[in-house]
Design an enzyme around this catalytic site. Structure first.
Site, PDB file in Angstrom:
ATOM      1  N   GLU A   1      33.545  -6.173   3.329  1.00  0.00           N
ATOM      2  CA  GLU A   1      34.418  -5.490   2.368  1.00  0.00           C
ATOM      3  C   GLU A   1      34.166  -3.981   2.341  1.00  0.00           C
ATOM      4  OE1 GLU A   1      35.598  -5.446  -2.402  1.00  0.00           O
ATOM      5  OE2 GLU A   1      34.066  -6.826  -1.682  1.00  0.00           O
TER       6      GLU A   1
ATOM      7  N   LYS B   1      37.714  -8.033   4.117  1.00  0.00           N
ATOM      8  CA  LYS B   1      38.259  -7.834   2.769  1.00  0.00           C
ATOM      9  C   LYS B   1      38.465  -6.335   2.550  1.00  0.00           C
ATOM     10  CE  LYS B   1      37.549  -8.721  -2.168  1.00  0.00           C
ATOM     11  NZ  LYS B   1      36.844  -9.505  -3.211  1.00  0.00           N
TER      12      LYS B   1
ATOM     13  N   LYS C   1      29.559 -12.232   0.385  1.00  0.00           N
ATOM     14  CA  LYS C   1      30.343 -10.999   0.308  1.00  0.00           C
ATOM     15  C   LYS C   1      29.425  -9.807   0.100  1.00  0.00           C
ATOM     16  CE  LYS C   1      32.076  -8.862  -3.037  1.00  0.00           C
ATOM     17  NZ  LYS C   1      32.759  -8.286  -4.217  1.00  0.00           N
TER      18      LYS C   1
END
Length: 341
Positions: free
Chosen positions: A177, A222, A136
């Site tokens: 993200e 995300k 991430k």
């Protein structure tokens, strides 16, 4: 489990399952522990995260993957079992936060750029060997009447795309993200402004991903939801759901297997209600699920309270919240179910 990236990505958004974001930095988890009067040490952080990932029923039924902080990826449980092995034994996929945090961006007051690309390829090799199969990276987009600037949006999108390409080269699924802040300064922006900035940010991000030749089938998005600022009026659940879906339809290619929302300053119940409304009212080309940190953990943290005798209570609280999020991912959460807990 298959090692093909597209298979891992699909498994991460399997029906009714979502991601536990347990990747708080040492500084952030200290703030959480301060709230319960617990000293943050390597052992206390290990004990807390072990409590969560050993909640067997929740992990097997509701959690597809766990985003870890680097410290946790290499930690062992109290009995000596690597925590990565505990996660895998529960049928979940270990992941890792790889960015080095958002730093002030030169020449762009009040805006940030996320760092961590230097040496990332070598770190990804190490993380893969330790068992991580997804990663991430968070880009932070400030929002106000005048922000963000095109430069900050472009720079963060480029960083996300470079990271994603490096992940796929290393055999790791990237979670991309781009977070449009809900609770940044001044935090009084309207939902109209949130929709405008979120759509712009996602459009630029996917353009950058295309330029870096990132395989959309082997990534997860995300994003933040389209929601008004923390100090602004509160839009209805239905409005947040409608506006968020409208933006996603306009910007996210159908090749992306899933979208795992961050909670981003929402309350636990708000994050659950908004996700459920989206899934209940729309037929979509991607899975919509959760990738929550505080919105999954806060009740468990309070119930555990740093005490060994409260581990079972903490796990029950975590299991309940994970079940509520799972129902939301299937569009079947109801407020009455919270009261019944």
């Amino acid at each position: 489990m298959s090692e093909r990236l597209e298979d891992i990505a699909v498994a991460m958004v399997a029906n009714g399952r979502g991601l536990l974001a347990a990747d708080e930095s040492t500084a952030t988890i200290k703030k959480r522990f301060d709230g319960i009067g617990l000293e943050s040490t390597e052992t206390s952080r290990r004990d807390y995260r072990e409590m969560l990932v050993r909640a067997d029923e929740a992990m097997r039924k509701y959690i597809s993957g766990v985003i870890l902080y680097e410290e946790t990826l290499f930690q062992k449980a109290a009995d000596g079992t690597p925590l990565v092995d505990v996660i895998r034994a529960a049928g979940s996929i270990p992941g890792i936060k790889v960015d080095a945090g958002a730093k002030p961006m030169t020449n762009f007051p009040a805006e940030t750029i996320t760092e961590g690309l230097d040496g990332l390829a070598q770190r990804l090799t190490k993380y893969y060997e330790a068992g991580a199969r997804f990663a991430k990276w968070r880009g932070v987009i400030a929002i106000s009447d005048n922000l963000p600037s095109p430069g900050a949006v472009s720079a963060n999108a480029h960083a996300l795309a470079r990271y994603a390409a490096l992940c796929q080269e290393a055999g790791i699924v990237p979670i991309v993200e781009p977070e449009v802040l809900m609770d940044g300064a001044p935090g009084d922006h309207s939902i109209d402004r949130s929709q405008e900035v979120t759509e712009w940010t996602l459009r630029v991000t996917f353009e950058a991903l295309a330029e870096m030749r990132v395989k959309l089938e082997s990534m997860i998005l995300k994003p933040s939801m389209v929601i008004d600022g923390k100090k602004a009026r509160k839009a209805s659940v239905a409005e947040v759901a409608e506006r968020t879906i409208k933006v996603l339809r306009r910007t996210v290619p159908s090749a992306v297997p899933g979208i795992a929302f961050l909670s981003g300053g929402q309350t636990t119940e708000e994050a659950t209600a908004h996700l459920s409304a989206m899934n209940a009212t729309h037929n979509l080309p991607w899975k919509l699920t959760f990738s929550y940190g505080r919105a999954l953990q806060q009740e468990a943290l309070s119930a555990w309270n740093g005490k060994a005798e409260n581990v079972a209570a903490g796990q029950r609280a975590f299991s309940h919240r994970a079940e509520m999020c799972s129902l939301a991912a299937k569009g079947s959460w109801k407020k009455d179910l919270e009261k019944a807990a």
